[in-house]
Design a protein around this motif. Structure first.
Motif, mmCIF file in Angstrom:
data_model
loop_
_atom_site.group_PDB
_atom_site.id
_atom_site.type_symbol
_atom_site.label_atom_id
_atom_site.label_comp_id
_atom_site.label_asym_id
_atom_site.label_seq_id
_atom_site.Cartn_x
_atom_site.Cartn_y
_atom_site.Cartn_z
ATOM 1 N N THR A 128 0.831 -1.206 0.000
ATOM 2 C CA THR A 128 0.000 0.000 0.000
ATOM 3 C C THR A 128 0.865 1.255 0.000
ATOM 4 O O THR A 128 0.579 2.234 -0.686
ATOM 5 N N ASP A 167 -6.217 -1.030 -4.812
ATOM 6 C CA ASP A 167 -5.589 -1.571 -3.610
ATOM 7 C C ASP A 167 -6.515 -2.595 -2.980
ATOM 8 O O ASP A 167 -7.518 -2.230 -2.363
ATOM 9 N N GLU A 168 -6.198 -3.888 -3.166
ATOM 10 C CA GLU A 168 -7.015 -4.978 -2.645
ATOM 11 C C GLU A 168 -8.498 -4.749 -2.886
ATOM 12 O O GLU A 168 -9.280 -4.690 -1.934
#
Ligand SMILES: Nc1ncnc2c1ncn2[C@@H]1O[C@H](COP(=O)(O)OP(=O)(O)O)[C@@H](O)[C@H]1O
Ligand SMILES: [Mg+2]
Lengths: 232, 825
Positions: free
Chosen positions: A52, A171-172
């Motif tokens: 991240t 992001d995810e």
């Protein structure tokens, strides 16, 4: 022909250190990276490995302590925050694990935000068409609170692609969703990405998801390694 | 782009409730200020108009010579109405007898305010008239006719002129509270010269009366030449009638104070609500920045929201204020006999300005800080942003607050005391709150589970808890202060005009008549009040130096013949402020003066004053200065002598009695039996004063009510500001298995503790503030208010607990999962 495509995003000797009291915490060191337009790249790695943080640096949300990020050949990370924001408005979009929709606004209004920030004509019509594209045409007036997690992420996808970005950071995107819903969101993401030929940087710890990208990079102990068993 | 987005966000946030508290606080600030200003403005215009009747004008320029013609012309050029009067005492002769009368010669447009009443018979009730005596005629008070045994139509000689008694004069507006020894006679101004009584040196009072709009009056006053006050006195309602002036002054101070406190509280609420809104918006700002919004865009976006909200609320508030004020006046319609002047423009501007100042000073800073939120926050929520401009904005806010304070108070004194009270008590509060929290934690160690949970919550949020206690404490302190001041004020007014206060004054009663008169009163079931001996005297020299009345206005005032009395004990309503009152039983010859009078004519303790009374002359030391309760309708004297100097038989007596309205018919009989006695009815004056006080009291109550509303808003805003954190914390506790009851109990403990502590702080602060206000601002005697120590904590607990539990209903009722999802763990 692969070689013809220009490099859209690159990083040189990128590092991020944090001062925690007296101690220096090094999160990322010596990251070199090159991503060509239209590529899809997965960033994989264990939780806490720095994925991240890297995404934040690449997207200009945060500034590195060493090295430089280049966006479309221009040094990006050394620009002012406002300049970086303006560049993001023109060509960078996001999908987050926790959706990051504005709770006060409706689905339609959420999709309209980046269009308005970029000064597009007819933002509403454009936003509406993208909402329909993700299958939420009839939920345009609902607020995030009234939508399920999967639906919220669909709105986030509509918001990301409506801006017709050159570069999409995710992001995810399936991290907060159950398996089946996550699967459907991933399908939709790759479908839209293929249609728009957007460059995709996808952070995930799901190998199956990473496998759907052109290539995968592993973040480990703050450093970047090419993933060994990436499917071609 | 940002206008559309701003509008949309405004609408959404309004619907979501995030902006409601901010809007309510702003609405209250503007409504209160505009409403109070409008109300005070109109009430004051109405009251002044009504009270002006006591002067027969709005302004009165008075001197021993006629005010110059040029001044009158100037006044008329400014659009003011003018009239002139000349007052003097003179002997009036009938064919057989003579009587000292107080003559008032008036121009045809007299009076400019109030009305004359006349009758055709000395014992009949008067009716309002718009006429004045025609040249060659006069109107005489009933006693003139009764004493001299005359009827309407008879003639009376005044100096060199014979005038026909045309009507009986029963009422003049400007007799006020002055007790005239001689009965009044009204004549035409054009006949004055013919009387030839205005010889040089005669005691004559010339007056120029003025009436008209306040702006023109102000312009006229500004044009008066430098030093005019050496020869003339300028009187307005307040200086002209002390009891009314005091009542109006105090009421105005109170209303201003109330307005001030409402503004302070509303500002506090605005600041709290805006800070919370900004905190809630941080995430949204991070998202928008991620999506490409620059700091400029964010600034425009939130400024846009704020200005749109401000504009909407302003319009709404001004309308509401007009409605509130109009409703108030409707309520008062029965009391307000005079036509109401329309409100001026000042209140509207003042209200709007206040609202925007409030908004800019208190709501803007936290919203402006939003532009410094970093976009990384979307990735890591715990990243706090460093604010660059925070201290600057806060400083500006504080400056604006000071400006507001002074603008409202209209006096440095008032604002200074409020500021001192607030500043001093908050510093003290912060320290005390810290200690209280500490002891709360120690207590909590030995307490049950809900207790421990609640107290732990308090001390975990120590910083926030201290701030909250400060806010609660301050709000409660202002409320307590105003509540107590209100009742002190109303009490003092009531004490000033008690039920059954004497409403008739008896003058000219001589020592032989006194017992008979008393018997006559008692026979009617009327209780006579104590009688004062009274005679007239003149000060002729001070410390051996003979005074020349023409030398200065002070000398003229000093040498005027005036009423004086003597007494062993200090008369009721008098207070010695300097020197020493003579020993009641063994008095040393001495003189006592009213303190303001002494200061005005430049006399100090120890001066030797030469006094002429009839053909007697006394050389007396000034031994005591007195403060006199002018607002009590008692006989009061500038000059008091020690007993034993003058014989009782040298004097006539002044006494008073209360006569209920049903008994009024006994008056004519009394007057006929004692023709030389003069009875002045002040029941009209008292009724008028009571009415004014009643009206002002209502205004005071309304202001208190508005301030209460503002206080409640502050409490709400303050509780709401920690709501998000509470929701998160208690949501987590519930998810971990805390039962509803236990959490409810913990909340009760938390709020009750906050309430008690803030209540005690408030009681302490209010005690100090009230002391300062009562003694420094309202001129009331200092007293301790033990009730505060009961009221403070009780009010604190009940208010904070009620509002707190209402506001945090969600904490225990919303499923923990929802709470955690929406507010993050
Ligand atoms: N601002 C910060 N303060 C403290 N630690 C941080 C901060 N940012 C990142 N870290 C730490 O750096 C590491 C990498 O975090 P992150 O990039 O979120 O990992 P990932 O996304 O791979 O799970 C973690 O150990 C995290 O705790
Ligand atoms: Mg991560």
């Amino acid at each position: 022909m692969e070689l013809d495509r220009p490099v859209i995003l690159s990083a040189q000797r990128l590092g991020k250190r944090l001062a925690l009291g007296d101690e220096q915490l090094s999160i990322l060191t010596g990251i070199d990276l090159e991503i060509k337009a239209g590529d899809s790249v997965a960033l994989v790695g264990a939780s806490g490995s720095g994925k991240t943080t890297l995404l934040g640096l690449l997207a200009g949300l945060d500034t590195p302590t060493e090295g430089t990020v280049y966006f479309a050949g221009q040094p990006f990370s050394s620009e002012s925050e406002d300049r970086r924001a303006a560049l993001r408005a023109e060509g960078i979009a996001f999908v987050f694990q926790n959706f990051q929709l504005l709770g006060a606004l409706t689905a339609l209004e959420n999709v309209m935000i980046p269009l308005e920030l970029a000064g597009r004509e007819t933002p509403e019509a454009l936003a509406r068409s993208y909402l329909e594209r993700v299958g939420l045409g009839d939920r345009a007036r609902h607020t995030p609170r009234q939508l399920s997690g999967g639906e919220q992420q669909r709105v986030a996808l509509a918001r990301a692609f409506a801006a017709q970005p050159k570069l999409l950071f995710a992001d995810e995107p399936t991290g907060n969703l159950d398996q089946a819903t996550g699967q459907r969101i991933a399908d939709l993401l790759f479908e839209l990405n293929a249609e728009a030929e957007t460059t995709l940087v996808l952070v995930t710890h799901d190998p199956a998801l990473a496998a759907r990208c052109d290539r995968a990079l592993r973040v480990e102990a703050g450093q970047l390694h090419p993933e060994q068993d990436s499917t071609s | 782009m940002s206008r559309g987005l701003a509008q949309r966000m405004l609408r959404r946030h309004w619907r979501g409730g995030e902006l409601r508290l901010l809007a309510a606080a702003l609405l209250l600030a503007i409504t209160t200020v505009t409403g109070i200003s409008l109300f005070v403005d109109r009430l004051e215009r109405a009251l002044v108009l009504e009270a002006s009747a006591f002067l027969a004008a709005d302004r009165r320029i008075e001197g021993r010579e006629a005010p110059p013609e040029a001044w009158e012309a100037e006044a008329q050029a400014l659009g003011l109405a003018t009239a002139r009067t000349v007052g003097f005492t003179s002997m009036a002769f009938s064919d057989l007898d003579a009587l000292l009368v107080s003559v008032q010669a008036v121009s045809p447009n007299y009076p400019l305010r109030g009305a004359l009443k006349t009758a055709g018979d000395p014992l009949a009730a008067g009716a309002v008239t718009r006429d004045t005596p025609a040249p060659g005629t006069l109107w005489a008070a009933p006693r003139v006719l009764l004493s001299l045994g005359l009827e309407v139509g008879a003639t009376l000689d005044l100096g060199a002129v014979s005038l026909r008694i045309d009507r009986v004069l029963t009422d003049t507006p400007d007799q006020g509270g002055n007790f005239l020894l001689a009965p009044r006679v009204l004549m035409a101004l054009s006949d004055v010269a013919k009387t030839q009584v205005l010889r040089p040196g005669a005691r004559v009072e010339h007056a120029l009366l003025l009436a008209g709009p306040e702006s023109a009056l102000g312009a006229f006053e500004a044009q008066l030449p430098e030093g005019f006050d050496a020869r003339f006195d300028l009187e307005d309602v307040r200086t002209g009638n002390r009891s009314l002036g005091r009542a109006l002054d105090r009421a105005e101070r109170f209303l201003r104070l109330g307005g001030l406190m409402a503004v302070l509280l509303a500002s506090l609420a605005v600041a709290l609500a805006a800070a919370r809104y900004a905190a809630q918006q941080a995430d949204a700002v991070a998202v928008m920045k991620t999506l490409g919004a620059t700091s400029g865009t964010i600034r425009r976006l939130y400024l846009g929201q704020l200005f749109q909200l401000g504009a909407l609320v302003t319009v709404l508030a001004l309308g509401l204020a007009y409605g509130v004020q109009a409703a108030l006046f409707k309520l008062l319609a029965a009391y307000v006999p005079v036509a109401l002047p329309a409100p001026g423009w000042v209140p509207w501007v003042l209200g709007t300005l206040t609202g925007w100042l409030c908004l800019l000073a208190f709501a803007l800073p936290p919203l402006l800080e939003l532009e410094t939120v970093t976009p990384v926050r979307v990735l890591r929520r715990d990243l706090a942003q460093a604010s660059r401009k925070g201290p600057l904005y806060r400083g500006l806010g504080l400056l604006a607050l000071l400006g507001l304070l002074f603008a409202y108070a209209g006096s440095f004194e008032l604002a200074g005391w409020v500021l001192l009270g607030l500043g001093g008590t908050s510093a003290f509060f912060a320290a005390l709150a810290f200690v209280l929290l500490r002891s709360g934690r120690v207590l909590g160690m030995q307490a049950g589970r809900a207790w421990r949970l609640g107290l732990a919550a308090l001390s975990r949020r120590q910083g926030a808890s201290i701030v909250q206690m400060l806010v609660f404490g301050t709000a409660l302190m202002l409320l307590l202060t105003l509540t107590v001041l209100r009742s002190s004020l109303l009490d003092s007014w009531r004490a000033q005009l008690p039920e059954g206060a004497p409403n008739h004054f008896v003058l000219n009663l001589d020592s032989e008549e006194r017992p008979a008169f008393q018997q006559a009163l008692e026979a009617q079931g009327v209780v006579p009040q104590p009688a004062f001996p009274m005679t007239r005297g003149r000060i002729t020299a001070v410390n051996g130096a003979v005074l020349d009345p023409k030398a200065s206005r002070a000398a003229a005032r000093l040498t005027e013949e005036r009423n004086l009395s003597w007494s062993g004990p200090l008369p009721e309503g008098n207070e010695v402020v300097a020197g020493q009152w003579w020993d009641e039983l063994a008095p040393v010859p001495g003189l006592s003066l009213e303190a303001d009078f002494a200061a005005g004519v430049g006399l100090t303790l120890g001066d030797r004053v030469t006094l002429e009374v009839g053909d007697q002359r006394f050389d007396l030391p000034l031994v005591a200065l007195r403060r006199v309760a002018w607002d009590s309708l008692r006989p009061n004297f500038f000059l008091l002598l020690s007993p034993g100097l003058l014989e009782d038989r040298d004097a006539t007596y002044l006494t008073s009695f209360f006569l209920s309205p049903e008994r009024q018919s006994t008056l004519p009989t009394l007057l006929r039996t004692f023709p030389s006695v003069s009875i002045i009815a002040v029941d009209g004056l008292i009724a008028q004063l009571q009415q004014i006080v009643a009206r002002v009291s209502i205004a005071v109550e309304v202001v208190l009510f508005l301030v209460l509303g503002a206080g409640a808003l502050v409490l709400l805003a303050s509780i709401q500001s920690t709501m998000d954190e509470r929701l998160r914390e208690y949501g987590l506790l519930r998810a971990l298995g805390g039962s509803r009851q236990r959490l409810q109990g913990a909340l009760v403990v938390e709020f009750a503790t906050l309430g008690v502590f803030s209540g005690m702080l408030a009681a302490l602060g209010a005690e100090l503030m009230i002391w300062a206000m009562e003694t420094q601002l309202f001129g009331l005697p200092a007293q301790s208010h033990g009730i505060l120590w009961f009221l403070g904590p009780v009010l604190g607990v009940s208010l904070v607990l009620t509002l707190g539990l209402l506001a945090t209903r969600k904490v225990v009722s919303v499923p923990p999962l929802t709470v955690l999802r929406e507010h993050g763990a």
